[in-house]
Write a protein that holds these residues in place. Structure first.
Motif, PDB file in Angstrom:
ATOM      1  N   ASP A  50       9.510 -44.076 -29.448  1.00  0.00           N
ATOM      2  CA  ASP A  50       9.420 -42.650 -29.124  1.00  0.00           C
ATOM      3  C   ASP A  50       9.035 -41.846 -30.356  1.00  0.00           C
ATOM      4  N   ALA A  51       9.621 -42.195 -31.497  1.00  0.00           N
ATOM      5  CA  ALA A  51       9.333 -41.476 -32.736  1.00  0.00           C
ATOM      6  C   ALA A  51       7.870 -41.641 -33.125  1.00  0.00           C
ATOM      7  N   ARG A  52       7.363 -42.858 -33.006  1.00  0.00           N
ATOM      8  CA  ARG A  52       5.947 -43.092 -33.326  1.00  0.00           C
ATOM      9  C   ARG A  52       5.037 -42.270 -32.426  1.00  0.00           C
ATOM     10  N   GLN A  53       5.330 -42.298 -31.136  1.00  0.00           N
ATOM     11  CA  GLN A  53       4.499 -41.569 -30.180  1.00  0.00           C
ATOM     12  C   GLN A  53       4.587 -40.065 -30.406  1.00  0.00           C
ATOM     13  N   ASN A  54       5.790 -39.570 -30.709  1.00  0.00           N
ATOM     14  CA  ASN A  54       5.957 -38.143 -30.973  1.00  0.00           C
ATOM     15  C   ASN A  54       5.147 -37.711 -32.185  1.00  0.00           C
ATOM     16  N   LYS A  55       5.137 -38.541 -33.218  1.00  0.00           N
ATOM     17  CA  LYS A  55       4.386 -38.194 -34.420  1.00  0.00           C
ATOM     18  C   LYS A  55       2.884 -38.191 -34.124  1.00  0.00           C
ATOM     19  N   VAL A  56       2.423 -39.187 -33.385  1.00  0.00           N
ATOM     20  CA  VAL A  56       0.998 -39.234 -33.028  1.00  0.00           C
ATOM     21  C   VAL A  56       0.634 -38.002 -32.210  1.00  0.00           C
ATOM     22  N   ASP A  57       1.459 -37.652 -31.244  1.00  0.00           N
ATOM     23  CA  ASP A  57       1.194 -36.470 -30.417  1.00  0.00           C
ATOM     24  C   ASP A  57       1.215 -35.199 -31.254  1.00  0.00           C
ATOM     25  N   CYS A  58       2.145 -35.113 -32.172  1.00  0.00           N
ATOM     26  CA  CYS A  58       2.272 -33.942 -33.033  1.00  0.00           C
ATOM     27  C   CYS A  58       1.021 -33.782 -33.892  1.00  0.00           C
ATOM     28  N   ARG A  59       0.575 -34.865 -34.478  1.00  0.00           N
ATOM     29  CA  ARG A  59      -0.617 -34.799 -35.337  1.00  0.00           C
ATOM     30  C   ARG A  59      -1.877 -34.531 -34.519  1.00  0.00           C
ATOM     31  N   ALA A  60      -1.954 -35.103 -33.333  1.00  0.00           N
ATOM     32  CA  ALA A  60      -3.145 -34.914 -32.488  1.00  0.00           C
ATOM     33  C   ALA A  60      -3.244 -33.469 -32.010  1.00  0.00           C
ATOM     34  N   ALA A  61      -2.119 -32.887 -31.676  1.00  0.00           N
ATOM     35  CA  ALA A  61      -2.111 -31.513 -31.199  1.00  0.00           C
ATOM     36  C   ALA A  61      -2.263 -30.535 -32.358  1.00  0.00           C
ATOM     37  N   ASN A  62      -2.050 -31.027 -33.572  1.00  0.00           N
ATOM     38  CA  ASN A  62      -2.168 -30.218 -34.783  1.00  0.00           C
ATOM     39  C   ASN A  62      -1.286 -28.974 -34.704  1.00  0.00           C
ATOM     40  N   GLN A  63      -0.107 -29.165 -34.130  1.00  0.00           N
ATOM     41  CA  GLN A  63       0.816 -28.056 -33.984  1.00  0.00           C
ATOM     42  C   GLN A  63       1.521 -27.738 -35.300  1.00  0.00           C
ATOM     43  N   GLN A  64       1.794 -28.782 -36.058  1.00  0.00           N
ATOM     44  CA  GLN A  64       2.597 -28.602 -37.263  1.00  0.00           C
ATOM     45  C   GLN A  64       1.962 -29.373 -38.405  1.00  0.00           C
ATOM     46  N   SER A  65       2.498 -29.151 -39.586  1.00  0.00           N
ATOM     47  CA  SER A  65       2.017 -29.911 -40.741  1.00  0.00           C
ATOM     48  C   SER A  65       2.483 -31.359 -40.626  1.00  0.00           C
ATOM     49  N   ASN A  66       1.869 -32.216 -41.420  1.00  0.00           N
ATOM     50  CA  ASN A  66       2.249 -33.620 -41.422  1.00  0.00           C
ATOM     51  C   ASN A  66       3.719 -33.792 -41.815  1.00  0.00           C
ATOM     52  N   ALA A  67       4.175 -32.962 -42.755  1.00  0.00           N
ATOM     53  CA  ALA A  67       5.579 -33.036 -43.186  1.00  0.00           C
ATOM     54  C   ALA A  67       6.519 -32.708 -42.026  1.00  0.00           C
ATOM     55  N   ALA A  68       6.170 -31.724 -41.252  1.00  0.00           N
ATOM     56  CA  ALA A  68       7.010 -31.350 -40.107  1.00  0.00           C
ATOM     57  C   ALA A  68       7.002 -32.458 -39.063  1.00  0.00           C
ATOM     58  N   CYS A  69       5.833 -33.078 -38.870  1.00  0.00           N
ATOM     59  CA  CYS A  69       5.753 -34.195 -37.921  1.00  0.00           C
ATOM     60  C   CYS A  69       6.599 -35.364 -38.401  1.00  0.00           C
ATOM     61  N   ARG A  70       6.580 -35.624 -39.707  1.00  0.00           N
ATOM     62  CA  ARG A  70       7.417 -36.701 -40.265  1.00  0.00           C
ATOM     63  C   ARG A  70       8.894 -36.412 -40.040  1.00  0.00           C
ATOM     64  N   GLN A  71       9.271 -35.145 -40.225  1.00  0.00           N
ATOM     65  CA  GLN A  71      10.677 -34.773 -40.037  1.00  0.00           C
ATOM     66  C   GLN A  71      11.093 -34.966 -38.590  1.00  0.00           C
ATOM     67  N   GLU A  72      10.228 -34.630 -37.659  1.00  0.00           N
ATOM     68  CA  GLU A  72      10.545 -34.864 -36.246  1.00  0.00           C
ATOM     69  C   GLU A  72      10.729 -36.354 -35.980  1.00  0.00           C
ATOM     70  N   LYS A  73       9.881 -37.170 -36.596  1.00  0.00           N
ATOM     71  CA  LYS A  73       9.992 -38.613 -36.424  1.00  0.00           C
ATOM     72  C   LYS A  73      11.329 -39.105 -36.961  1.00  0.00           C
ATOM     73  N   ARG A  74      11.706 -38.620 -38.140  1.00  0.00           N
ATOM     74  CA  ARG A  74      13.005 -39.013 -38.721  1.00  0.00           C
ATOM     75  C   ARG A  74      14.162 -38.617 -37.811  1.00  0.00           C
ATOM     76  N   ASP A  75      14.092 -37.394 -37.289  1.00  0.00           N
ATOM     77  CA  ASP A  75      15.159 -36.916 -36.404  1.00  0.00           C
ATOM     78  C   ASP A  75      15.258 -37.773 -35.144  1.00  0.00           C
ATOM     79  N   THR A  76      14.120 -38.131 -34.587  1.00  0.00           N
ATOM     80  CA  THR A  76      14.112 -38.971 -33.380  1.00  0.00           C
ATOM     81  C   THR A  76      14.725 -40.331 -33.670  1.00  0.00           C
ATOM     82  N   LYS A  77      14.354 -40.920 -34.805  1.00  0.00           N
ATOM     83  CA  LYS A  77      14.911 -42.226 -35.172  1.00  0.00           C
ATOM     84  C   LYS A  77      16.411 -42.125 -35.433  1.00  0.00           C
ATOM     85  N   GLN A  78      16.849 -41.028 -36.046  1.00  0.00           N
ATOM     86  CA  GLN A  78      18.278 -40.838 -36.308  1.00  0.00           C
ATOM     87  C   GLN A  78      19.047 -40.720 -34.997  1.00  0.00           C
ATOM     88  N   ASP A  79      18.471 -40.031 -34.034  1.00  0.00           N
ATOM     89  CA  ASP A  79      19.118 -39.934 -32.715  1.00  0.00           C
ATOM     90  C   ASP A  79      19.268 -41.325 -32.094  1.00  0.00           C
TER      91      ASP A  79
END
Length: 89
Positions: A50-79
């Motif tokens: 899920d974290a991998r897919q979320n990061k790919v989606d985040c980067r593809a949509a270009n909604q946030q910076s790469n750092a923000a996408c990485r943080q979302e990935k970390r949060d998903t993995k922590q959950d």
């Protein structure tokens, strides 16, 4: 030779029964523990995917910076790790 002491016979039988019950309870515990580990691994692997897919989606949509996408990935993995702990303990 016939055992003339019935108490000794009862003690041996009780010890045998106790040993069998102990062995069975240990096997049941090991099976339950293995199942918990398996469920925990599955939850962790699902969170990683899920974290991998979320990061790919985040980067593809270009909604946030790469750092923000990485943080979302970390949060998903922590959950996912927390879910694994909840299953295991």
């Amino acid at each position: 030779m016939i055992d003339s002491n019935p108490t000794l016979h009862i003690s041996r039988t009780a010890a045998l029964i106790a040993g069998v019950l102990l062995a069975l309870s240990g096997a049941a515990f090991a099976t339950e523990q293995a199942q918990q580990r398996r469920e925990g691994r599955d939850a962790n692997q699902d969170a990683k995917q899920d974290a991998r897919q979320n990061k790919v989606d985040c980067r593809a949509a270009n909604q946030q910076s790469n750092a923000a996408c990485r943080q979302e990935k970390r949060d998903t993995k922590q959950d996912g790790r927390q879910e694994k702990r909840d299953i295991k303990y």
